[in-house]
Motif scaffolding. Structure first.
Motif, PDB file in Angstrom:
ATOM      1  N   SER A 262       0.172  -0.848  -0.018  1.00  0.00           N
ATOM      2  CA  SER A 262      -0.040   0.020   0.495  1.00  0.00           C
ATOM      3  C   SER A 262       0.577   1.312   0.151  1.00  0.00           C
ATOM      4  O   SER A 262       0.365   2.340   0.259  1.00  0.00           O
ATOM      5  N   ALA A 263       2.031   0.552  -0.014  1.00  0.00           N
ATOM      6  CA  ALA A 263       2.576   2.516  -0.531  1.00  0.00           C
ATOM      7  C   ALA A 263       3.070   3.533  -1.420  1.00  0.00           C
ATOM      8  O   ALA A 263       2.114   4.837  -0.805  1.00  0.00           O
ATOM      9  N   GLN A 264       2.440   2.698  -2.294  1.00  0.00           N
ATOM     10  CA  GLN A 264       2.642   3.597  -3.372  1.00  0.00           C
ATOM     11  C   GLN A 264       0.516   3.772  -3.381  1.00  0.00           C
ATOM     12  O   GLN A 264       0.548   4.431  -4.066  1.00  0.00           O
ATOM     13  N   GLU A 265       0.143   3.008  -3.362  1.00  0.00           N
ATOM     14  CA  GLU A 265      -1.280   3.998  -3.286  1.00  0.00           C
ATOM     15  C   GLU A 265      -1.613   4.916  -2.398  1.00  0.00           C
ATOM     16  O   GLU A 265      -1.787   5.870  -2.222  1.00  0.00           O
ATOM     17  N   LYS A 266      -1.075   5.012  -1.174  1.00  0.00           N
ATOM     18  CA  LYS A 266      -1.289   5.916   0.197  1.00  0.00           C
ATOM     19  C   LYS A 266      -0.565   6.952  -0.660  1.00  0.00           C
ATOM     20  O   LYS A 266      -1.031   8.510   0.011  1.00  0.00           O
ATOM     21  N   GLN A 267       0.219   7.201  -1.931  1.00  0.00           N
ATOM     22  CA  GLN A 267       0.647   8.500  -2.093  1.00  0.00           C
ATOM     23  C   GLN A 267      -0.262   8.901  -2.907  1.00  0.00           C
ATOM     24  O   GLN A 267       0.177  10.532  -3.080  1.00  0.00           O
ATOM     25  N   ILE A 274       2.494  11.191   4.085  1.00  0.00           N
ATOM     26  CA  ILE A 274       4.235   9.962   4.348  1.00  0.00           C
ATOM     27  C   ILE A 274       4.633  10.066   5.121  1.00  0.00           C
ATOM     28  O   ILE A 274       5.212   9.228   5.970  1.00  0.00           O
ATOM     29  N   ALA A 275       5.266  11.464   6.091  1.00  0.00           N
ATOM     30  CA  ALA A 275       5.519  11.561   6.940  1.00  0.00           C
ATOM     31  C   ALA A 275       5.899  10.807   7.511  1.00  0.00           C
ATOM     32  O   ALA A 275       5.950  10.639   9.032  1.00  0.00           O
ATOM     33  N   CYS A 276       4.676  11.638   8.745  1.00  0.00           N
ATOM     34  CA  CYS A 276       3.438  10.876   9.340  1.00  0.00           C
ATOM     35  C   CYS A 276       3.025   9.398   9.219  1.00  0.00           C
ATOM     36  O   CYS A 276       2.585   9.196  10.539  1.00  0.00           O
ATOM     37  N   ASN A 277       2.667   9.181   8.529  1.00  0.00           N
ATOM     38  CA  ASN A 277       2.564   7.215   8.033  1.00  0.00           C
ATOM     39  C   ASN A 277       1.273   7.673   8.649  1.00  0.00           C
ATOM     40  O   ASN A 277       0.528   6.671   9.277  1.00  0.00           O
ATOM     41  N   LYS A 278       0.065   8.487   8.302  1.00  0.00           N
ATOM     42  CA  LYS A 278      -1.372   8.926   8.384  1.00  0.00           C
ATOM     43  C   LYS A 278      -2.494   8.985   7.454  1.00  0.00           C
ATOM     44  O   LYS A 278      -1.577  10.040   6.459  1.00  0.00           O
ATOM     45  N   ASN A 318       9.998   7.549   0.242  1.00  0.00           N
ATOM     46  CA  ASN A 318       9.085   6.447  -0.385  1.00  0.00           C
ATOM     47  C   ASN A 318       9.679   5.317   1.070  1.00  0.00           C
ATOM     48  O   ASN A 318       8.750   4.268   1.157  1.00  0.00           O
ATOM     49  N   ASP A 319      10.837   5.768   1.090  1.00  0.00           N
ATOM     50  CA  ASP A 319      11.531   4.384   2.178  1.00  0.00           C
ATOM     51  C   ASP A 319      11.484   3.988   3.496  1.00  0.00           C
ATOM     52  O   ASP A 319      10.987   3.480   3.745  1.00  0.00           O
ATOM     53  N   GLN A 320      11.233   5.496   3.824  1.00  0.00           N
ATOM     54  CA  GLN A 320      10.536   5.892   4.716  1.00  0.00           C
ATOM     55  C   GLN A 320       9.402   4.923   5.528  1.00  0.00           C
ATOM     56  O   GLN A 320       8.533   4.996   6.117  1.00  0.00           O
ATOM     57  N   ASP A 321       8.400   5.657   3.598  1.00  0.00           N
ATOM     58  CA  ASP A 321       6.523   5.188   3.930  1.00  0.00           C
ATOM     59  C   ASP A 321       6.656   3.702   3.863  1.00  0.00           C
ATOM     60  O   ASP A 321       6.169   3.049   4.801  1.00  0.00           O
ATOM     61  N   GLN A 322       7.624   3.105   3.372  1.00  0.00           N
ATOM     62  CA  GLN A 322       7.845   1.545   3.059  1.00  0.00           C
ATOM     63  C   GLN A 322       8.280   0.960   4.575  1.00  0.00           C
ATOM     64  O   GLN A 322       7.995  -0.242   5.331  1.00  0.00           O
ATOM     65  N   MET A 323       9.112   1.991   5.230  1.00  0.00           N
ATOM     66  CA  MET A 323       9.546   1.268   6.521  1.00  0.00           C
ATOM     67  C   MET A 323       8.401   0.741   8.025  1.00  0.00           C
ATOM     68  O   MET A 323       7.786   0.613   8.159  1.00  0.00           O
ATOM     69  N   LYS A 324       7.852   2.694   7.583  1.00  0.00           N
ATOM     70  CA  LYS A 324       6.793   2.819   8.258  1.00  0.00           C
ATOM     71  C   LYS A 324       4.913   1.323   8.215  1.00  0.00           C
ATOM     72  O   LYS A 324       4.543   1.560   9.276  1.00  0.00           O
ATOM     73  N   SER A 325       4.959   0.892   6.744  1.00  0.00           N
ATOM     74  CA  SER A 325       4.087   0.524   6.955  1.00  0.00           C
ATOM     75  C   SER A 325       3.968  -1.092   7.445  1.00  0.00           C
ATOM     76  O   SER A 325       3.192  -2.139   7.488  1.00  0.00           O
TER      77      SER A 325
END
Length: 527
Positions: A262-267, A274-278, A318-325
């Motif tokens: 879902s990382a690409q879909e969230k963008q 993306i920064a807060c991952n919410k 994107n990397d940070q979002d993937q890591m947090k997801s």
């Protein structure tokens, strides 16, 4: 329910749960007896084969008979002289075995009285067995069902409602409306509205576990004839398939996040940061959170990381979002367990929908009553006897007996025929028929006059395309109603104002013309 002359009589047909329990009890008895009969036919203990060998002369009936045969054989062998033929072994005698068994049975019945054996086996009497089983079922229902449940007619979820109220964050979020017990009972299955951060708590998990246990246990108690294993297997199979296909209702996005898809879909989601991952619920909340310290701090951390690694800022995000997801294994197992509990609760709500709906109606009825009325109803139920043990409920038998009514008089408010003088006073013996109502009969002048404003007569007039007005009172023939309607229309047409002929115009010379004549002469230029 009671038994008389070998027939079962239902006094309260609403006691379906007790009837189902009774059927399940007899079903288990039949299965047990059938298994015993099958074991006898299959000769699992070998008794039939042993008796067959005894009566066919292939085996001795008792051990004592066998010992006597050995002693006789030994004595015969001692009497044989040297050089003579040794006698053959003695075979069991059929008649001696028969009389030995007959003697054994005779001794047994002399020792044990037959009346005692029959008294110990109550299943020889069908009526006594039924009454005994019914007493056991009544005791079981009294211990199993609470007073609020009413022998399986309603649900009693007050303790679960209190447990839900103790989850303060969940109730404050108001995703599941719980102003009172009735409101919560109507909305407790809307678990898909609860956000993920509220689901990841121990209190919420315990609440779901208790809710599922109660619903499953209640279904098993009220539906003893249903094969629960089939429902359980079907539900487990459905849950696993929907979980693997990421199509579980209310959990689609969470499963994709757990799988890292879902990382690409969230963008593409404009409300996802993306920064807060919410992901936020509305634009106003999304715009206001950007001014917060946590968001600014998260953006600065991501920008520093991008500068340090000398990569594009978007790739770093994107990397940070993937890591947090990504979730760890414990979180995945916990979320899957919560999803499994929620799907079970939705399934049980569908299975117990009628019972829950009846409970809602009962609560509304109680809320509309005064406390004294509720207390009077409770005392009335306490004073009545239990019909399942052959008793009577108040005067139910008196009400069910046919009333002596040779003249076929109508019943009054007390359930008894009205007096004959009252019957003659209101003319209830006079019949009025209405053709517009489809030939329906009305007894008495009052009932006949009242029916003109009822739905049946109004519907008949509507089918004739005639307005149901006062003009058509006491009109019951279709032909008469049509002729009267036609006459009323013609009278109304003659009485209406016709501007083309009745409106007058005056010219300069003072001559009077009708509207039509004045317009025609003026167009010709004569006036």
């Amino acid at each position: 329910m009671q038994v008389s002359n070998g027939q079962v009589q239902l006094i309260q047909p609403k006691e379906t749960v007790i009837c189902d329990i009774l059927i399940a009890k007899f079903q288990s008895i039949i299965q047990q007896k059938s298994k015993e009969i099958l074991d006898i036919y299959n000769d699992s203990d070998g008794l039939f084969r042993e008796e067959n060998d005894i009566y066919s002369g292939q085996k001795y009936a008792t051990e004592q008979q066998y010992q006597r045969a050995l002693q006789t054989q030994y004595a015969m062998m001692n009497q044989v002289n040297h050089g003579q033929e040794v006698p053959k072994a003695l075979k069991p005698d059929v008649w001696s075995n028969f009389y030995e068994k007959y003697h054994e049975i005779d001794v047994f019945h002399k020792k044990y009285n037959q009346a005692t054996l029959i008294a110990e086996n109550d299943n020889l009497d069908a009526e006594s067995m039924f009454n005994k089983i019914m007493e056991e079922i009544i005791q079981y229902c009294e211990k199993t069902f609470s007073a609020e449940e009413g022998n399986g007619k309603y649900v009693d979820m007050h303790s679960l409602f209190l447990q839900f109220c103790n989850i303060k964050k969940l109730r404050k979020h108001n995703s599941i409306k719980s102003d009172d017990y009735l409101t919560w009972l109507q909305n407790f299955d809307k678990l898909y509205l609860v956000p993920l951060y509220l689901k990841n708590s121990t209190k919420y998990e315990n609440y779901l576990v208790n809710l599922k246990e109660y619903l499953v246990d209640y279904f098993k108690k009220t539906q003893p004839l249903v094969d629960w294993s089939k429902i359980e297997d079907q539900q487990e199979e459905t849950f696993q398939s929907e979980w693997e296909q990421c199509s579980l209702f209310g959990w689609e996005d969470t499963i994709q996040r757990m799988n890292g898809q879902s990382a690409q879909e969230k963008q593409l989601n404009p409300l996802h940061c993306i920064a807060c991952n919410k992901t936020y619920a509305s634009d106003n909340v999304f715009m206001h959170h950007k001014k917060g310290k946590n968001h600014i701090k998260a953006v600065n951390l991501l920008s520093k990381k991008a500068q340090t690694n000398q990569v594009n800022q978007s790739a770093a995000l994107n990397d940070q979002d993937q890591m947090k997801s990504e979730f760890n294994d414990n979180e995945k197992r916990k979320l899957k367990k919560i999803a499994h509990l929620e799907t079970w609760i939705l399934r049980m709500k569908d299975l117990l929908g009628d019972v829950i709906h009846s409970t809602e109606n009962l609560i509304r009825k109680k809320q509309s009553k005064h406390y004294n009325e509720i207390e009077a109803d409770y005392e009335m139920n306490q004073d009545s006897k239990n019909p399942l043990l052959g008793g009577e409920v108040g005067s139910d038998d008196d009400d069910e007996r046919p009333k002596y009514n040779p003249k076929n008089l109508p019943m009054g408010w007390d359930g008894k025929p009205i007096p004959y003088w009252l019957y003659k006073l209101h003319g209830l013996g006079i019949e009025f028929k209405c053709e517009i109502c489809g030939g329906a009969s009305y007894w008495g002048r009052r009932s006949f006059e009242k029916h003109f404003q009822e739905w049946r007569h109004a519907y008949g007039m509507k089918c004739l395309k005639i307005p149901n007005t006062v003009h058509f009172k006491d009109v019951v023939d279709i032909e008469h109603a049509l002729r009267l309607h036609k006459k009323i229309l013609s009278d109304n047409f003659e009485g209406t104002f016709k501007p083309d002929f009745q409106e007058e115009f005056e010219d300069v010379d003072g001559n009077l013309y009708s509207r039509k004549q004045y317009i025609d002469l003026k167009r010709q230029g004569i006036i």
